[in-house]
Design an enzyme around this catalytic site. Sequence first.
Site, PDB file in Angstrom:
ATOM      1  N   MET A  89      11.268  24.311   0.703  1.00 53.02           N
ATOM      2  CA  MET A  89      10.443  23.419  -0.112  1.00 53.02           C
ATOM      3  C   MET A  89      11.278  22.592  -1.095  1.00 53.02           C
ATOM      4  SD  MET A  89       7.104  24.357  -2.431  1.00 53.02           S
ATOM      5  CE  MET A  89       6.212  25.139  -1.103  1.00 53.02           C
ATOM      6  N   LYS A 101       0.850  -1.207   0.000  1.00 52.78           N
ATOM      7  CA  LYS A 101       0.000   0.000   0.000  1.00 52.78           C
ATOM      8  C   LYS A 101       0.882   1.252   0.000  1.00 52.78           C
ATOM      9  CE  LYS A 101      -0.244  -0.178   5.034  1.00 52.78           C
ATOM     10  NZ  LYS A 101      -0.990  -0.728   6.167  1.00 52.78           N
ATOM     11  N   TYR A 126      15.834  30.768   5.300  1.00 45.94           N
ATOM     12  CA  TYR A 126      14.648  31.418   5.864  1.00 45.94           C
ATOM     13  C   TYR A 126      14.788  31.602   7.373  1.00 45.94           C
ATOM     14  CZ  TYR A 126      11.805  30.726   1.635  1.00 45.94           C
ATOM     15  OH  TYR A 126      11.276  30.771   0.372  1.00 45.94           O
ATOM     16  N   ARG A 162     -10.110   0.588  15.574  1.00 48.74           N
ATOM     17  CA  ARG A 162     -10.009   1.482  14.425  1.00 48.74           C
ATOM     18  C   ARG A 162     -10.983   1.077  13.327  1.00 48.74           C
ATOM     19  NH1 ARG A 162      -4.222   1.740  11.405  1.00 48.74           N
ATOM     20  NH2 ARG A 162      -4.953  -0.320  10.802  1.00 48.74           N
TER      21      ARG A 162
HETATM   22  C1  LIG Z   1      -0.196  -1.744   6.752  1.00 50.48           C
HETATM   23  C2  LIG Z   1      -0.800  -2.969   7.282  1.00 50.48           C
HETATM   24  C3  LIG Z   1      -0.015  -4.100   7.548  1.00 50.48           C
HETATM   25  C4  LIG Z   1       1.487  -4.097   7.449  1.00 50.48           C
HETATM   26  O1  LIG Z   1       2.024  -3.629   8.674  1.00 50.48           O
HETATM   27  P1  LIG Z   1       3.602  -3.584   8.927  1.00 50.48           P
HETATM   28  O2  LIG Z   1       3.739  -3.147  10.336  1.00 50.48           O
HETATM   29  O3  LIG Z   1       4.137  -2.566   7.966  1.00 50.48           O
HETATM   30  O4  LIG Z   1       4.124  -4.939   8.660  1.00 50.48           O
HETATM   31  C5  LIG Z   1      -0.659  -5.251   7.940  1.00 50.48           C
HETATM   32  N1  LIG Z   1      -2.000  -5.295   8.093  1.00 50.48           N
HETATM   33  C6  LIG Z   1      -2.783  -4.221   7.864  1.00 50.48           C
HETATM   34  C7  LIG Z   1      -4.259  -4.323   8.061  1.00 50.48           C
HETATM   35  C8  LIG Z   1      -2.217  -3.018   7.462  1.00 50.48           C
HETATM   36  O5  LIG Z   1      -2.999  -1.962   7.250  1.00 50.48           O
END
Ligand SMILES: *Cc1c(COP(=O)(O)O)cnc(C)c1O
Length: 400
Positions: free
Chosen positions: A338, A60, A290, A159
Amino acid sequence: MSVVRSQWYFLLVQPTTDHQLPITSSRPTWAEISLPNLIHNYLTIKSHLHGEAQLMAVVKANAYGHGAVACARALEREANADWFGVALIEEGVELREAGITRPILCLGGFWHGQAGTIIAHDLTPVIYRLDQAEELNAQAQQANRVVNYHLKVDTGMGRLGVPLAELPAFAQAIKRCANITLDGQMTHFAEAEAIDQEFTRTQLRGFNEALSIVQAAGFAPTWKHLSNSAGIHSHPNAWGNLARAGAAMYGFTRDVLAEVPEAFATKPVLSLHSRIVHLKTVPAGTPLGYGRTFTTTRTSRIATLPIGYADGFHRAHSNNGHVIVRGQFAPIVGRVSMDLTMLDVTDVAAVELGEEVILLGTQGSLQITAEDIAARIGTISYEVACSLSARVPRVVLDSR
Ligand SMILES: *Cc1c(COP(=O)(O)O)cnc(C)c1O
């Protein structure tokens, strides 16, 4: 380093001939992604599971900034990755359009209107609300298909996921959805990396309780999964038959796991490079950048790099930390802006215009890891990597 490099091919771009270095565009700032290290890490984690569970490669957020398509292709072809995990449906579509054929789980569920896309691209969504199940079911019915999904239960993260207390009613309600199959049950750990494992054990008990409820309602999920990198490392009793690795697969362990044993030795996949585009000598008393937050106290050599917070090199590096130049650490001075960052290279001999600088990575005996940077600027390695913006060219290193 140059010896190693000479054996490597650059998939996305050719190296320039003058420096024998992988400059990807006219802009001398780039990230390098080591596919051999990524493959090594996947296989290392997979062997840690010693055959008890399949391994999902979590790619992801553009593979935590590393480039999802290049990483997923390499993992599928060279590591025979079992599953891929993404957050968004859009990310799953990107992988399918790049030719990825392994199952893709969309960990964040989906939004109203995306059910057709899920079916068209053969993605597997996570479901945690009844309206999602109903929408997917209706679309599947229309397409005359039966679609797999994974049910997420909340066992303590708080969550996303069906709360345990609501699960019996939920399980009864989804029985009406004949065109979707509950093919997996999953949960997510809140602190699998903790030294005190009591909370994780509580979540594991909750998961097993949820499984009983779901099975009592007549479902038989093929896949049972709970563990992220920390869970894979520390909780063999929570591997189920599928585990989900992100951070450890990219070589991030020291701020992900409580302790890192030899057997879990992964390698960094990402490095970040730039070149000095302006170099000058200034007298003592010269303000820099800056807000004039840094003023030289001696005659100084000041180098400017074409990288800034818009590239994901956080502003929190202002007057905070260092990079590697000619095998030495050189401090970052003044505010990171930036597009530009300044260094004090007074103590580094013979620095030249165009000199390569390592912001994250290894040169000679020196190393700056994502974990080092994270500790310095108050975040975690994940965010350091994810922050790398689209305008930083990714140079993919492949050993084939
Ligand atoms: C991102 C994610 C993972 C991976 O977690 P890591 O700590 O990066 O290994 C696993 N399960 C879910 C549901 C996630 O959102």
